[in-house]
Design an enzyme around this catalytic site. Structure first.
Site, mmCIF file in Angstrom:
data_model
loop_
_atom_site.group_PDB
_atom_site.id
_atom_site.type_symbol
_atom_site.label_atom_id
_atom_site.label_comp_id
_atom_site.label_asym_id
_atom_site.label_seq_id
_atom_site.Cartn_x
_atom_site.Cartn_y
_atom_site.Cartn_z
ATOM 1 N N GLU A 1 27.170 41.551 49.517
ATOM 2 C CA GLU A 1 27.121 42.603 48.861
ATOM 3 C C GLU A 1 26.031 43.388 49.229
ATOM 4 O OE1 GLU A 1 28.641 41.527 45.043
ATOM 5 O OE2 GLU A 1 27.261 42.792 44.362
ATOM 6 N N ARG B 1 30.408 35.436 41.679
ATOM 7 C CA ARG B 1 29.712 35.870 42.753
ATOM 8 C C ARG B 1 30.551 35.802 44.066
ATOM 9 N NH1 ARG B 1 26.963 38.101 39.542
ATOM 10 N NH2 ARG B 1 24.832 37.780 38.929
ATOM 11 N N HIS C 1 31.350 45.578 41.728
ATOM 12 C CA HIS C 1 30.293 44.790 40.972
ATOM 13 C C HIS C 1 29.914 45.363 39.507
ATOM 14 C CE1 HIS C 1 27.237 41.324 40.935
ATOM 15 N NE2 HIS C 1 27.587 41.608 39.641
HETATM 16 P P1 NAP Z 1 27.851 29.986 31.728
HETATM 17 O O1 NAP Z 1 27.997 30.274 30.416
HETATM 18 O O2 NAP Z 1 26.584 29.579 32.378
HETATM 19 O O3 NAP Z 1 28.986 29.561 32.390
HETATM 20 C C1 NAP Z 1 29.226 29.098 33.760
HETATM 21 C C2 NAP Z 1 30.021 27.860 33.893
HETATM 22 O O4 NAP Z 1 30.242 27.434 35.079
HETATM 23 C C3 NAP Z 1 29.812 26.527 32.922
HETATM 24 O O5 NAP Z 1 31.183 26.322 32.255
HETATM 25 C C4 NAP Z 1 29.568 25.668 33.992
HETATM 26 O O6 NAP Z 1 29.992 24.208 33.696
HETATM 27 C C5 NAP Z 1 30.203 26.158 35.165
HETATM 28 N N1 NAP Z 1 29.832 25.463 36.365
HETATM 29 C C6 NAP Z 1 28.397 25.568 36.800
HETATM 30 N N2 NAP Z 1 28.049 24.988 37.980
HETATM 31 C C7 NAP Z 1 29.415 24.380 38.633
HETATM 32 C C8 NAP Z 1 29.894 23.650 39.428
HETATM 33 N N3 NAP Z 1 28.944 23.296 40.645
HETATM 34 N N4 NAP Z 1 31.097 23.265 39.423
HETATM 35 C C9 NAP Z 1 31.936 23.710 38.558
HETATM 36 N N5 NAP Z 1 31.572 24.387 37.371
HETATM 37 C C10 NAP Z 1 30.175 24.709 37.410
HETATM 38 O O7 NAP Z 1 27.528 31.624 32.704
HETATM 39 P P2 NAP Z 1 28.386 32.786 32.294
HETATM 40 O O8 NAP Z 1 27.576 33.769 31.318
HETATM 41 O O9 NAP Z 1 29.840 32.686 31.734
HETATM 42 O O10 NAP Z 1 28.353 33.677 33.484
HETATM 43 C C11 NAP Z 1 28.881 33.128 34.735
HETATM 44 C C12 NAP Z 1 28.696 33.995 36.070
HETATM 45 O O11 NAP Z 1 29.389 35.074 36.035
HETATM 46 C C13 NAP Z 1 26.959 34.164 36.051
HETATM 47 O O12 NAP Z 1 26.612 33.249 36.532
HETATM 48 C C14 NAP Z 1 27.245 35.621 37.266
HETATM 49 O O13 NAP Z 1 27.101 34.921 38.389
HETATM 50 C C15 NAP Z 1 28.675 36.273 36.605
HETATM 51 N N6 NAP Z 1 28.568 37.540 36.258
HETATM 52 C C16 NAP Z 1 29.273 38.314 36.931
HETATM 53 C C17 NAP Z 1 29.170 39.671 36.387
HETATM 54 C C18 NAP Z 1 29.666 40.853 36.987
HETATM 55 O O14 NAP Z 1 29.262 42.036 36.907
HETATM 56 N N7 NAP Z 1 30.676 40.533 37.944
HETATM 57 C C19 NAP Z 1 28.550 40.027 35.195
HETATM 58 C C20 NAP Z 1 28.131 38.750 34.346
HETATM 59 C C21 NAP Z 1 28.093 37.541 34.943
HETATM 60 P P3 NAP Z 1 28.984 23.184 32.855
HETATM 61 O O15 NAP Z 1 28.917 23.814 31.552
HETATM 62 O O16 NAP Z 1 29.860 22.031 32.800
HETATM 63 O O17 NAP Z 1 27.933 23.091 33.532
#
Ligand code: NAP
Length: 318
Positions: free
Chosen positions: A266, A237, A284
């Site tokens: 955005e 993000r 995006h």
């Molecule tokens: P996820 O499986 O929930 O993974 C998030 C990771 O971030 C986990 O390893 C979590 O660690 C870590 N995290 C959360 N808060 C943190 C903090 N304060 N400090 C350090 N690490 C932290 O999510 P995902 O499915 O991989 O997706 C991640 C993000 O990608 C989404 O939330 C979304 O915003 C973005 N995204 C963007 C697109 C795009 O079109 N560009 C598409 C899909 C997703 P822990 O497990 O230790 O909590």
């Protein structure tokens, strides 16, 4: 018959599942609705399907009359006031997992595009400047043997790590809770604290969700820790990075380059950023494959159907 309001057209496969069961109203205009329009048009709806661009804040949630579920067409849900939904007993769902590979692919695509200067080189050819093969034409750093620092090793971060290993990169990661030694060995990744990761990595890819904790996680101080040859990739993000500080670093060539799919405000992309040749900018499109977007639409419909049938939805956030 229950009514579902969909704020913007999603792929037909998902709409079909909903239309077979419910009265469905879809905003078919190619524009996002204002908060007032959403609350007015969802006034008699039992379910609301939203996009990331829809700001579902406390005011919108408190105004909704009958809505039992807000099904977000995204894995991120930073556009929804989760606390307000919880207080009002409205279920919120997202679409995790099905967009993991598509988004990881895009992060690697951006890394390759920045390091191999794909966009600049494409323009060069189109402008008729390609006169012959040259030893030092469009040089960039190679990926092989370099260190990739992954910030947030969840679903997408892990998928990026797997891809990076195939490119011969050494992968280090930072996240809130460290993986077990067994998991680290299985994935072939090593843990580092954030500052160490930023100062020692050749390439950095962000995969944390946007929360109050990750707002400007990559600020000016941390950008200045990066190597002058570092490349920053952001498909998470926009506001995880202090965009202003990043632009200044790119202008001053304090880092080598950046690949961005997301922006702090955005869809506004600063003119200063657009003027730079050491950055690749995408609108995006992390999850934008035909298959992924269809699966997301099906997931949204399945979540709505579950809640309206009084069942537990497969992808509950709250
Ligand atoms: P996820 O499986 O929930 O993974 C998030 C990771 O971030 C986990 O390893 C979590 O660690 C870590 N995290 C959360 N808060 C943190 C903090 N304060 N400090 C350090 N690490 C932290 O999510 P995902 O499915 O991989 O997706 C991640 C993000 O990608 C989404 O939330 C979304 O915003 C973005 N995204 C963007 C697109 C795009 O079109 N560009 C598409 C899909 C997703 P822990 O497990 O230790 O909590």
């Amino acid at each position: 018959m229950p009514k579902v309001f969909v704020t913007y057209k999603i792929p037909e496969v998902g709409l079909k599942l909903l239309c077979e069961r419910y009265e469905v109203e879809v905003n078919l205009e190619d524009r996002f609705l204002s908060s007032e329009e959403i609350t007015r048009r969802a006034n008699d709806a039992d379910a609301l399907v939203t996009l990331l661009a829809d700001k579902i804040d406390r005011h919108v949630i408190e105004t909704l009359q009958r809505v039992k579920i807000i099904a977000n067409y995204a894995v991120g849900f930073d556009n929804i006031d989760i606390e307000a939904a919880k207080e009002k007993g409205i279920v919120v769902t997202n679409t995790p997992g099905v967009l993991t590979d598509a988004t990881a692919d895009l992060a690697i695509a951006l890394l390759l595009a920045v390091t191999r200067r794909i966009v600049e080189a494409d323009e060069f050819v189109r402008e008729g400047k390609f006169t012959s093969w040259k030893p030092e034409l469009f040089l960039g750093p190679s990926l092989q043997g370099k260190q990739l620092g992954i910030v947030g090793l969840g679903r997408i971060g892990t998928a990026v790590a797997i891809r990076a290993k195939a490119f011969g990169m050494r992968v280090v990661y930072y996240k809130k809770r460290r993986l077990s030694e067994e998991e680290e060995n299985r994935l072939g990744v090593s843990y580092m604290d954030l500052d160490e990761l930023l100062s020692s990595s050749d390439f950095i890819s962000l995969h944390v969700p946007f929360t109050s904790e990750t707002h400007h996680l990559i600020d000016e101080k941390r950008i200045n820790m990066m190597k002058p040859t570092a490349v920053l990739i952001n498909t998470a993000r926009g506001a995880v990075v202090d965009e202003k500080a990043l632009i200044e670093a790119l202008i001053d060539r304090r880092i080598w380059g950046a690949g961005l799919d997301v922006y702090e405000f955005e869809p506004r992309v600063p003119e200063k950023l657009k003027a730079l040749d050491n950055v690749v900018l995408l609108p995006h499109i992390g999850s934008a494959t035909v298959e992924t977007r269809e699966k997301m639409a099906i997931m949204v419909a399945e979540n709505v159907i579950a809640v309206l049938e009084g069942k537990e939805p497969p992808n509950r956030v709250v």
